[in-house]
Design an enzyme around this catalytic site. Structure first.
Site, mmCIF file in Angstrom:
data_model
loop_
_atom_site.group_PDB
_atom_site.id
_atom_site.type_symbol
_atom_site.label_atom_id
_atom_site.label_comp_id
_atom_site.label_asym_id
_atom_site.label_seq_id
_atom_site.Cartn_x
_atom_site.Cartn_y
_atom_site.Cartn_z
ATOM 1 C CG LEU A 72 -24.850 42.655 43.824
ATOM 2 C CD1 LEU A 72 -24.400 42.893 42.807
ATOM 3 C CD2 LEU A 72 -24.687 43.569 45.390
ATOM 4 C CB CYS A 113 -25.213 42.259 35.190
ATOM 5 S SG CYS A 113 -25.541 42.700 36.781
ATOM 6 C CB ALA A 130 -20.348 39.416 45.154
ATOM 7 C CG MET A 131 -21.662 35.454 48.984
ATOM 8 S SD MET A 131 -22.250 34.723 50.542
ATOM 9 C CE MET A 131 -22.767 33.281 50.595
ATOM 10 N N GLY A 152 -25.989 33.588 45.713
ATOM 11 C CA GLY A 152 -27.436 32.230 45.969
ATOM 12 C C GLY A 152 -27.675 30.792 45.253
ATOM 13 N N GLY A 153 -26.445 31.175 44.204
ATOM 14 C CA GLY A 153 -26.250 29.695 43.534
ATOM 15 C C GLY A 153 -24.703 29.309 44.004
ATOM 16 C CB VAL A 154 -23.694 25.719 43.666
ATOM 17 C CG1 VAL A 154 -23.474 25.208 42.346
ATOM 18 C CG2 VAL A 154 -22.433 24.717 44.667
ATOM 19 C CG ASP A 155 -20.937 28.269 39.895
ATOM 20 O OD1 ASP A 155 -20.975 27.072 40.159
ATOM 21 O OD2 ASP A 155 -21.588 28.349 38.946
ATOM 22 C CB SER A 156 -21.325 33.470 44.347
ATOM 23 O OG SER A 156 -23.102 32.420 44.669
ATOM 24 C CB CYS A 208 -32.226 38.104 36.111
ATOM 25 S SG CYS A 208 -31.812 39.596 36.844
#
Length: 406
Positions: free
Chosen positions: A32, A101, A6-7, A9-13, A193
């Site tokens: 998503l 979520c 699950a990406m 768009g952040g650094v952790d994922s 969000c």
């Protein structure tokens, strides 16, 4: 294993996906799409669901050489997260939309589709440790996200991977930079969000409408009027609309909100303290502890609010909660009663109470429940006829007189 990363768009994922690939798994990246109106989702690097985030996720997937897809869960997100958020405030609860979520989108909708397509697990960038079905706090205490995973079931956790939970955030950023990911220094997302401008009160007002009511002190005297209880949160000090200074010169905080009568009660900081919690919507708690007391630590906010407690599970067979909500199929048929060994401030109905067992290798998450009532210091833990409270704030926010939820 075949896994879905699950990406966001952040650094952790991004690093989580890279680590899954390095571990030898067959990985695809999935972003998503959660907004029905993409232009209404926060633009820029601080959102978690923006079009820029999708582009960032795609660039990381291209860098890794893995397939990338966008899965549209916007209808589910609206029904299970946004509508739930609004409905919960309308009945006097304070939900955590990020926790919701995780429960309904990332580890239900996403996981269910992944399993149906033949994948074995979902990989995310949550800061939590999971080994042999045991969920622990992440190594980075400042970034630990186990709290928002407390609603997951054992069956869901059996198909989860959290590759970054054993690493602190600065090292994750260094690893991302070394890999050439453009998101290495991307700021963390903090806001809700689906409320792009951060104006939660205005958002709720547009959905719920005007519901005028009274602001009263703990003695029952009316001190102000308001346009809707959703404009307040327990522990709030500023923006109360009080027309005059208090006689004793002490600041006043929101101590209780009754959504049924539209009454907001204000009092002193001491009035915020609670000594007991009753929770339902229980997840993962071991049936073997039913009917007997056990020691634990309870956390009531995503960051902070952790105190030792004495807990017990008692029968709660009714299919309907005191707020009128029908229980869901995966909820345990009990309620959790927590005697707090240290008082907490600003505890809210609707917030999650997540229970841990302290452990030197990382506190072990035992399960969770949704707070449906609190008891005052020294009072017995039992069902309270008085309405619950709305909102919860960090102790620092109370100290500064700021509203941490708005």
């Amino acid at each position: 294993m075949r896994v879905v990363a699950a990406m966001s768009g952040g650094v952790d994922s991004a690093v989580a996906a890279a680590r899954a690939l390095e571990a030898g798994h067959e990985v695809i990246g999935v972003h998503l799409a959660l907004s029905q109106s993409p232009e209404a989702v926060r633009a820029g690097s601080r959102g978690c669901c923006s079009l820029e985030d999708s582009a960032d996720a795609r660039r990381v997937a291209d860098k890794l050489g893995i397939p990338f897809y966008v899965w549209d869960f916007s209808d589910r997100f609206k029904a299970d997260v946004i509508d739930n958020f609004v409905d919960s405030y309308a009945i006097g609860e304070t939900p955590n939309p990020c926790l919701r979520c995780n429960e309904k989108i990332k580890f239900e909708a996403l996981l269910d589709r992944s399993i149906a397509l033949g994948f074995d697990a979902v990989v995310t960038g949550h800061y939590a440790q999971l080994h042999d079905g045991v969920l622990r706090r992440g190594v980075d205490a400042d970034k630990d996200q186990s709290y928002v995973l407390g609603v997951l079931t054992d069956e869901q956790l059996a198909h989860c991977m959290f590759p970054v939970g054993d690493t602190v955030k600065p090292e994750i950023r260094e690893e991302a930079a070394d890999a050439g990911f453009g998101v290495a220094n991307k700021p963390d997302s903090h806001d809700i969000c689906f409320i792009p401008d951060g104006r939660t009160q205005a958002f709720l007002g547009s959905k719920i409408g005007l519901r005028p009511g009274l602001v009263r002190d703990t003695g029952g005297e009316t001190v102000a009027e308001h346009d809707g209880v959703y404009g307040f949160t327990v522990g709030q000090r500023k923006g109360l609309g009080l027309p005059r200074e208090t006689l004793d010169g002490r600041p006043r905080y929101v101590t209780d909100i009754d959504a049924h009568t539209g009454t907001v009660t204000v009092g002193t900081r001491e009035d915020l303290r609670v000594g007991g919690i009753i929770a339902d919507r229980l997840k993962r708690l071991d049936p073997e502890v039913h009917g007997r007391e056990f020691d634990c630590e309870v956390q009531v906010r995503a960051h902070g609010g952790v105190v030792p407690a004495r807990a017990r599970l008692v029968d709660d067979p009714t299919p309907v909660t005191p707020a009128g909500r029908v229980k869901e199929a995966d909820e345990l048929p009990w309620r959790l009663e927590l005697e707090l060994l240290q008082p907490l401030e600003g505890v809210a109905r609707g917030q999650a109470a997540v229970v841990y067992r302290p452990d030197e290798d990382g506190d072990i998450l035992l399960g969770s429940g949704t707070i449906r009532a609190t008891t005052a210091l020294g009072a017995p833990i039992e069902e309270q006829p008085a309405p619950g409270t709305v909102g919860a704030v960090d102790a620092d926010a109370i100290e500064q007189g700021e509203d941490a939820q708005r």
